[in-house]
Design a protein around this motif. Structure first.
Motif, PDB file in Angstrom:
ATOM      1  N   LEU A   1      -1.758  28.227  -8.741  1.00 34.70           N
ATOM      2  CA  LEU A   1      -1.486  27.393  -9.908  1.00 34.70           C
ATOM      3  C   LEU A   1      -2.332  26.125  -9.926  1.00 34.70           C
ATOM      4  N   ALA A   2      -2.529  25.556  -8.737  1.00 32.00           N
ATOM      5  CA  ALA A   2      -3.288  24.301  -8.682  1.00 32.00           C
ATOM      6  C   ALA A   2      -3.874  24.093  -7.302  1.00 32.00           C
ATOM      7  N   ILE A   3      -4.989  23.403  -7.284  1.00 28.94           N
ATOM      8  CA  ILE A   3      -5.581  22.908  -6.052  1.00 28.94           C
ATOM      9  C   ILE A   3      -5.790  21.421  -6.260  1.00 28.94           C
ATOM     10  N   MET A   4      -5.419  20.631  -5.264  1.00 34.65           N
ATOM     11  CA  MET A   4      -5.464  19.183  -5.482  1.00 34.65           C
ATOM     12  C   MET A   4      -5.879  18.432  -4.233  1.00 34.65           C
ATOM     13  N   ASP A   5      -6.318  17.214  -4.473  1.00 37.94           N
ATOM     14  CA  ASP A   5      -6.795  16.344  -3.398  1.00 37.94           C
ATOM     15  C   ASP A   5      -5.651  16.032  -2.435  1.00 37.94           C
ATOM     16  N   GLY A   6      -5.770  16.513  -1.214  1.00 37.57           N
ATOM     17  CA  GLY A   6      -4.701  16.322  -0.241  1.00 37.57           C
ATOM     18  C   GLY A   6      -4.671  14.937   0.363  1.00 37.57           C
ATOM     19  N   THR A   7      -5.804  14.263   0.384  1.00 37.72           N
ATOM     20  CA  THR A   7      -5.851  12.918   0.936  1.00 37.72           C
ATOM     21  C   THR A   7      -4.992  11.975   0.104  1.00 37.72           C
ATOM     22  N   THR A   8      -5.183  12.021  -1.199  1.00 40.75           N
ATOM     23  CA  THR A   8      -4.423  11.140  -2.088  1.00 40.75           C
ATOM     24  C   THR A   8      -2.962  11.555  -2.169  1.00 40.75           C
ATOM     25  N   LEU A   9      -2.703  12.861  -2.268  1.00 46.04           N
ATOM     26  CA  LEU A   9      -1.322  13.325  -2.312  1.00 46.04           C
ATOM     27  C   LEU A   9      -0.565  12.892  -1.060  1.00 46.04           C
ATOM     28  N   THR A  10      -1.191  13.034   0.103  1.00 46.10           N
ATOM     29  CA  THR A  10      -0.558  12.624   1.362  1.00 46.10           C
ATOM     30  C   THR A  10      -0.266  11.133   1.368  1.00 46.10           C
TER      31      THR A  10
ATOM     32  N   LEU B   1      -6.784  19.116  -9.536  1.00 46.56           N
ATOM     33  CA  LEU B   1      -6.363  17.730  -9.717  1.00 46.56           C
ATOM     34  C   LEU B   1      -7.073  16.851  -8.690  1.00 46.56           C
ATOM     35  N   SER B   2      -7.856  15.915  -9.203  1.00 44.60           N
ATOM     36  CA  SER B   2      -8.629  15.007  -8.358  1.00 44.60           C
ATOM     37  C   SER B   2      -7.764  13.836  -7.900  1.00 44.60           C
ATOM     38  N   SER B   3      -8.343  13.011  -7.067  1.00 46.31           N
ATOM     39  CA  SER B   3      -7.661  11.785  -6.639  1.00 46.31           C
ATOM     40  C   SER B   3      -7.309  10.911  -7.845  1.00 46.31           C
ATOM     41  N   LYS B   4      -8.243  10.789  -8.763  1.00 49.98           N
ATOM     42  CA  LYS B   4      -8.000  10.001  -9.976  1.00 49.98           C
ATOM     43  C   LYS B   4      -6.837  10.584 -10.779  1.00 49.98           C
ATOM     44  N   ASP B   5      -6.793  11.902 -10.900  1.00 53.04           N
ATOM     45  CA  ASP B   5      -5.707  12.556 -11.630  1.00 53.04           C
ATOM     46  C   ASP B   5      -4.352  12.252 -10.984  1.00 53.04           C
ATOM     47  N   LEU B   6      -4.294  12.375  -9.668  1.00 55.40           N
ATOM     48  CA  LEU B   6      -3.032  12.156  -8.963  1.00 55.40           C
ATOM     49  C   LEU B   6      -2.568  10.712  -9.078  1.00 55.40           C
ATOM     50  N   ASN B   7      -3.512   9.796  -9.060  1.00 54.62           N
ATOM     51  CA  ASN B   7      -3.145   8.393  -9.244  1.00 54.62           C
ATOM     52  C   ASN B   7      -2.526   8.148 -10.618  1.00 54.62           C
ATOM     53  N   GLU B   8      -3.012   8.870 -11.604  1.00 59.54           N
ATOM     54  CA  GLU B   8      -2.471   8.726 -12.952  1.00 59.54           C
ATOM     55  C   GLU B   8      -1.120   9.417 -13.094  1.00 59.54           C
ATOM     56  N   LEU B   9      -0.958  10.527 -12.405  1.00 62.18           N
ATOM     57  CA  LEU B   9       0.255  11.330 -12.560  1.00 62.18           C
ATOM     58  C   LEU B   9       1.421  10.834 -11.709  1.00 62.18           C
ATOM     59  N   LEU B  10       1.120  10.358 -10.511  1.00 58.89           N
ATOM     60  CA  LEU B  10       2.173  10.034  -9.548  1.00 58.89           C
ATOM     61  C   LEU B  10       2.363   8.529  -9.414  1.00 58.89           C
ATOM     62  N   LYS B  11       2.913   7.924 -10.455  1.00 60.29           N
ATOM     63  CA  LYS B  11       3.292   6.524 -10.373  1.00 60.29           C
ATOM     64  C   LYS B  11       4.461   6.384  -9.403  1.00 60.29           C
TER      65      LYS B  11
ATOM     66  N   HIS C   1       0.576   2.068   0.293  1.00 61.62           N
ATOM     67  CA  HIS C   1       1.863   1.415   0.555  1.00 61.62           C
ATOM     68  C   HIS C   1       1.971   0.107  -0.223  1.00 61.62           C
ATOM     69  N   ALA C   2       0.881  -0.637  -0.268  1.00 60.78           N
ATOM     70  CA  ALA C   2       0.883  -1.892  -1.032  1.00 60.78           C
ATOM     71  C   ALA C   2       0.955  -1.625  -2.528  1.00 60.78           C
ATOM     72  N   LYS C   3       0.127  -0.713  -3.008  1.00 59.84           N
ATOM     73  CA  LYS C   3       0.047  -0.415  -4.437  1.00 59.84           C
ATOM     74  C   LYS C   3       1.387   0.052  -5.001  1.00 59.84           C
ATOM     75  N   LEU C   4       1.977   1.050  -4.360  1.00 52.05           N
ATOM     76  CA  LEU C   4       3.231   1.593  -4.868  1.00 52.05           C
ATOM     77  C   LEU C   4       4.396   0.622  -4.678  1.00 52.05           C
ATOM     78  N   SER C   5       4.374  -0.136  -3.591  1.00 53.18           N
ATOM     79  CA  SER C   5       5.444  -1.116  -3.361  1.00 53.18           C
ATOM     80  C   SER C   5       5.449  -2.194  -4.436  1.00 53.18           C
ATOM     81  N   LEU C   6       4.263  -2.629  -4.835  1.00 56.42           N
ATOM     82  CA  LEU C   6       4.176  -3.657  -5.869  1.00 56.42           C
ATOM     83  C   LEU C   6       4.633  -3.118  -7.228  1.00 56.42           C
ATOM     84  N   GLU C   7       4.475  -1.818  -7.440  1.00 54.53           N
ATOM     85  CA  GLU C   7       4.992  -1.186  -8.657  1.00 54.53           C
ATOM     86  C   GLU C   7       6.511  -1.064  -8.617  1.00 54.53           C
TER      87      GLU C   7
END
Length: 309
Positions: free
Chosen positions: A94-103, A4-14, A139-145
Motif C-alpha cells: 500500500l505504501a513505502i515511506m521514509d523510515g527515518t522521519t517516521l521513527t 511518502l517522503s520525509s516532507k510528506d510525513l512532516n505534513e501528515l503527522l502533526k 522532540h523539540a518540534k512536536l513538544s512545542l506544538e
C-alpha cells in the motif's frame, strides 16, 4: 502503492495526530491485538540494525532501521530506515515511506505521551532536551506544538546552539539543564549516563530513548534511586535490550518501584507518581499504527506519489 517522503510525513503527522497514533499503538500492544514478534537485531560493521515486523487486522508493516553514530560526521541522520505498509487481506503493498522521519516522529510522540500521562496537563514547565540530532529536533518540534512550555533548554556536545536558536530555546551546559528542567528528554547515542540524579529537581519526569543495548546507559543509578515510577514501552523489550533497565535491575535498584508498560496505564487509566522515567527502545506497534495513520491521511489529502514495482 504510494510513496511518502520525509516532507510528506512532516505534513501528515502533526503532533496531535502522532501522539494519538502511538497512544493507540501502546494500548493495542498491551491488549495483545497487535502481532509483534521480537525484532531481529544484527550488528553490521559495528552498527546496530533492526528488522521490525508487525500486523493488525488492517495493516502489516515492516521497518528496516539502523543506528550509525558516525553518520553525524557526514551530515546524515544517525538513524536511517524504510517502512513498508501492506494489506493483511490481499498482501498488496500500500505504501513505502521514509523510515527515518517516521521513527523520529513516533519516538518523539511516545515521549510526549508519557509526559502528558505523568504530568496530567499540557503545561509542563521547563523542558530540557539532551542531544542535538534528528531525534532531538523532532522532540523539540512536536513538544512545542503539543505543550505549553515555560522554557526550552538544549544541551549537547555540539550543534545545540543551532537547535536551540531554531526552536526559540536556550543552549546551556548539561548541569544547568538538569538542575532547571521539570521534564527531560534524553535523545543521545551516549553509552554512559547523561541524566545525573544529583542535579535533578525533587520532582521530575525523564523520557529516555537512547541506550538501546544491554551495556549502554543514559540514566545513572542516582536517578533510578530517586524515582517512584518506571514506565516502559515493552517490558519484554527493555529487559532484554536496554542497560538503563537491565543494569539497575541486576543491582536491585528497581525493587519497590512501580514498573508498568505505558499501554497498561492507558488501558486501565492508572495514576502515575513522579519522579518518573519512561524508557523506550521502540516497538514495531508504534511504526505500524503511525504508518497506517499516515497512509490514511495521505489518501484523504491526496499527498504522496504513485509508485509502481
Amino acid at each position: 502503492m504510494i510513496g511518502l517522503s520525509s516532507k510528506d510525513l512532516n505534513e501528515l503527522l502533526k503532533a496531535e495526530i502522532a501522539v494519538s497514533a502511538v497512544k493507540e499503538a501502546f494500548k493495542l500492544h498491551y491488549q495483545k491485538k497487535i502481532l509483534q514478534p521480537q525484532r531481529l537485531v544484527m550488528t553490521i560493521k559495528g552498527n546496530w540494525w533492526g528488522l521490525m515486523p508487525s500486523s493488525t487486522d488492517y495493516s502489516f508493516v515492516t521497518k528496516i532501521v539502523n543506528v550509525i553514530p558516525k553518520n553525524k560526521d557526514k551530515g546524515l541522520p544517525s538513524v536511517q530506515g524504510i517502512v513498508i505498509l501492506m494489506s493483511p487481506d490481499t498482501g498488496e503493498p500500500l505504501a513505502i515511506m521514509d523510515g527515518t522521519t517516521l521513527t523520529a516522529i513516533r519516538t518523539a510522540a511516545a515521549s510526549i505521551l508519557s509526559t502528558e500521562i505523568v504530568m496530567k496537563t499540557r503545561s509542563i514547565g521547563n523542558l530540557g532536551i539532551i542531544g542535538a540530532g534528528t531525534e532531538a529536533y523532532y522532540h523539540a518540534k512536536l513538544s512545542l506544538e503539543y505543550f505549553k512550555i515555560q522554557k526550552l533548554l538544549v544541551s549537547a556536545r555540539k550543534s545545540h546552539f543551532e537547535l536551540a536558536k531554531s526552536m526559540g530555546g536556550e543552549a546551556v551546559d548539561l548541569d544547568t539543564l538538569l538542575k532547571n528542567s521539570d521534564v527531560i528528554f534524553s535523545t543521545t547515542s551516549s553509552s554512559t549516563p547523561v541524566v545525573l540524579g544529583r542535579y535533578l529537581k525533587d520532582t521530575f519526569h525523564v523520557a529516555s530513548i537512547g541506550a538501546h543495548t544491554p551495556d549502554a546507559r543514559e540514566i545513572d543509578d542516582e536517578t533510578i534511586v530517586k524515582i517512584r515510577s518506571y514506565l516502559v514501552d515493552s517490558l519484554e523489550a527493555v529487559s532484554k535490550e536496554s542497560g538503563d533497565y537491565i543494569i539497575p535491575s541486576q543491582k536491585g535498584l528497581l525493587k519497590n518501584k512501580v514498573i508498568k508498560e505505558i499501554g497498561e496505564i492507558i488501558d486501565k487509566g492508572l495514576e502515575v507518581e513522579r519522579p518518573s522515567i519512561f524508557k523506550t527502545v521502540g516497538i514495531s506497534a508504534e511504526d505500524n499504527i503511525t504508518a497506517y495513520v499516515a497512509y490514511q491521511e495521505a489518501i484523504k489529502k491526496g499527498i504522496g506519489i504513485n509508485v509502481s514495482i
